[in-house]
Design a protein around this motif. Structure first.
Motif, short mmCIF file in Angstrom:
data_model
loop_
_atom_site.label_atom_id
_atom_site.label_comp_id
_atom_site.label_asym_id
_atom_site.label_seq_id
_atom_site.Cartn_x
_atom_site.Cartn_y
_atom_site.Cartn_z
N THR A 109 8.02 -2.18 -1.14
CA THR A 109 8.71 -0.89 -1.11
C THR A 109 7.80 0.21 -0.57
N TYR A 110 6.51 0.13 -0.91
CA TYR A 110 5.54 1.15 -0.50
C TYR A 110 4.43 0.51 0.34
N PRO A 111 4.72 0.07 1.57
CA PRO A 111 3.66 -0.50 2.41
C PRO A 111 2.67 0.58 2.83
N ASN A 112 1.41 0.19 2.98
CA ASN A 112 0.35 1.12 3.36
C ASN A 112 0.30 2.33 2.42
N PHE A 113 0.47 2.06 1.14
CA PHE A 113 0.54 3.14 0.16
C PHE A 113 -0.76 3.95 0.10
N GLY A 117 0.56 7.40 0.88
CA GLY A 117 1.04 7.84 -0.42
C GLY A 117 1.04 9.34 -0.62
N HIS A 118 0.32 10.09 0.21
CA HIS A 118 0.28 11.55 0.06
C HIS A 118 1.41 12.23 0.82
N SER A 119 2.15 11.50 1.64
CA SER A 119 3.21 12.07 2.46
C SER A 119 4.49 12.21 1.66
N THR A 120 5.03 13.43 1.61
CA THR A 120 6.27 13.66 0.88
C THR A 120 7.46 12.96 1.54
N GLY A 215 17.68 15.63 -11.91
CA GLY A 215 17.66 14.63 -10.86
C GLY A 215 16.81 14.99 -9.66
N THR A 216 16.25 16.21 -9.62
CA THR A 216 15.40 16.61 -8.51
C THR A 216 14.11 15.80 -8.51
N ARG A 217 13.76 15.20 -7.37
CA ARG A 217 12.55 14.41 -7.26
C ARG A 217 11.42 15.30 -6.76
N MET A 218 10.25 15.14 -7.39
CA MET A 218 9.09 15.94 -7.04
C MET A 218 7.85 15.07 -7.10
N ILE A 219 6.77 15.57 -6.53
CA ILE A 219 5.49 14.90 -6.58
C ILE A 219 4.50 15.80 -7.32
N VAL A 220 3.73 15.21 -8.21
CA VAL A 220 2.76 15.96 -9.01
C VAL A 220 1.57 16.35 -8.13
N THR A 221 1.28 17.65 -8.09
CA THR A 221 0.13 18.14 -7.32
C THR A 221 -1.02 18.59 -8.20
N LYS A 222 -0.77 18.87 -9.48
CA LYS A 222 -1.84 19.27 -10.38
C LYS A 222 -1.39 19.08 -11.82
N CYS A 223 -2.22 18.48 -12.64
CA CYS A 223 -1.93 18.25 -14.05
C CYS A 223 -2.70 19.28 -14.89
N LEU A 224 -1.98 20.19 -15.52
CA LEU A 224 -2.57 21.20 -16.38
C LEU A 224 -2.34 20.84 -17.84
N ARG A 225 -2.85 21.66 -18.74
CA ARG A 225 -2.79 21.32 -20.16
C ARG A 225 -1.37 21.41 -20.71
N PHE A 226 -0.68 22.50 -20.38
CA PHE A 226 0.64 22.72 -20.95
C PHE A 226 1.76 22.71 -19.91
N CYS A 227 1.45 22.39 -18.69
CA CYS A 227 2.47 22.32 -17.65
C CYS A 227 1.95 21.44 -16.51
N GLY A 239 9.45 20.91 -0.21
CA GLY A 239 8.21 21.60 0.09
C GLY A 239 7.87 22.74 -0.85
N SER A 240 8.85 23.23 -1.62
CA SER A 240 8.58 24.31 -2.57
C SER A 240 7.82 23.76 -3.78
N LYS A 241 6.93 24.58 -4.34
CA LYS A 241 6.08 24.17 -5.46
C LYS A 241 6.43 24.98 -6.71
N HIS A 242 6.41 24.33 -7.84
CA HIS A 242 6.81 24.97 -9.11
C HIS A 242 5.94 24.43 -10.24
N PHE A 243 5.82 25.24 -11.27
CA PHE A 243 5.16 24.82 -12.51
C PHE A 243 6.25 24.37 -13.49
#
Length: 304
Positions: A109-113, A117-120, A215-227, A239-243
């Protein structure tokens, strides 16, 4: 497919409405309004919680009094046998061949991951669907291990509401260890492990104007303590980023009927874009699986 009660309720409602226009239309099906029913008995049957074979068949539209006045379009001819279907298993795996069939499915499913893997766009075009939460958890842990970096654990704070006794009685009846061990449908696990680069999905509506919907799919860009900081990878707001903060979740009442939308294979536009992993009772790979069909649902349908 909806429960037959839904169609019967629509029939009664339209009769009551159209009665005010013409009293004679109260005796006509759906108040004399032409209604087109869409659906495929071969794909989706009504979902009856804790229902058995008879309950599911009885909930189909073919068991309703309305079925006698329905005009069915000619069915599509299907050359697949009813008992066993052959499923093609893709042989396109990752660069390194492994003996683990689950790893092969992930790599297919994920060849050349490691490079893509960084490509949205790469991530938004691929998904693995599984029938049970247990399989989901197993696959998620394997995929997270393939990502570089250390994982971050986010633990849930479980509690019981509307308990009639005291806090001491509640703690004795529902120890926190027991609550943490529950794996309820529609709820994340107690120990949610995340990494930068992991694809996640929202489980409730946060802000529909910004595209943060259930149901919105997102990719994690930063793991913080409370968000967790995430980037949307699908839809209008790609392409929009949210906490994404911590939030309260409560499971729906599983004893009540619920709607299930599970249409997967019919949404694939090309056979080359579909890979199905099948294992037998001994967990060995196979290209044959049972086609489970409730034949009684087709009683009364026109023959091909």
């Amino acid at each position: 497919m909806q429960h037959r009660y839904v169609f019967e309720c629509l029939d009664r409602s339209l009769k009551d409405i159209m009665k005010a226009v013409d009293p004679e239309r109260y005796a006509m099906p759906f108040g004399g309004i032409t209604v087109v029913l869409g659906g495929d008995f071969r794909q989706i049957l009504p979902v009856i919680t804790y229902g058995d074979h008879a309950d599911i068949v009885a909930a189909c539209i073919t068991r309703s009094r309305l079925w006698s006045i329905c005009q069915v379009s000619p069915p599509r001819v299907c050359n697949l046998p009813v008992t066993e279907n052959q499923i093609l298993i893709s042989s396109q795996f990752c660069d390194v061949q492994t003996e683990n069939t689950v790893d092969n499915m992930i790599c297919s499913t994920y060849p050349n991951f490691s490079h893509e893997g960084h490509s949205t766009q790469y991530l938004s075009e691929r998904v693995i669907l599984t029938p049970t939460n247990q399989t989901v958890g197993h696959l998620n842990s394997l995929i997270i291990d393939k990502l570089p970096g250390e994982s971050v654990s986010y633990f849930s704070v479980d509690a019981v509401e509307e308990f009639g006794g005291t806090d001491e009685d509640m703690n004795k009846a529902f120890p926190i260890e027991y609550l943490n061990s529950l794996n309820v449908a529609g709820m994340p696990p107690h120990d949610l492990k995340l990494k930068v680069g992991v694809v996640v999905m929202l489980m409730r509506n946060l802000n529909q104007t910004l595209g943060l919907c259930n149901g919105t799919r997102m990719i994690v860009t930063k793991c913080l303590r409370f968000c967790v900081k995430c980037e949307v990878i699908c839809g209008t707001f790609v392409g929009s980023k949210h906490f994404i903060p911590r939030m309260e979740l409560s499971p729906s009442n599983t004893k009540m009927p619920f709607k299930l939308y599970y249409v997967a294979i019919s949404r694939v536009t090309s056979p080359t874009g579909l890979t199905i992993f099948v294992d037998d009772e001994s967990s060995a790979t196979t290209n044959i699986t049972r086609n489970v069909v409730y034949k009684k649902v087709f009683y009364g349908l026109p023959e091909a």
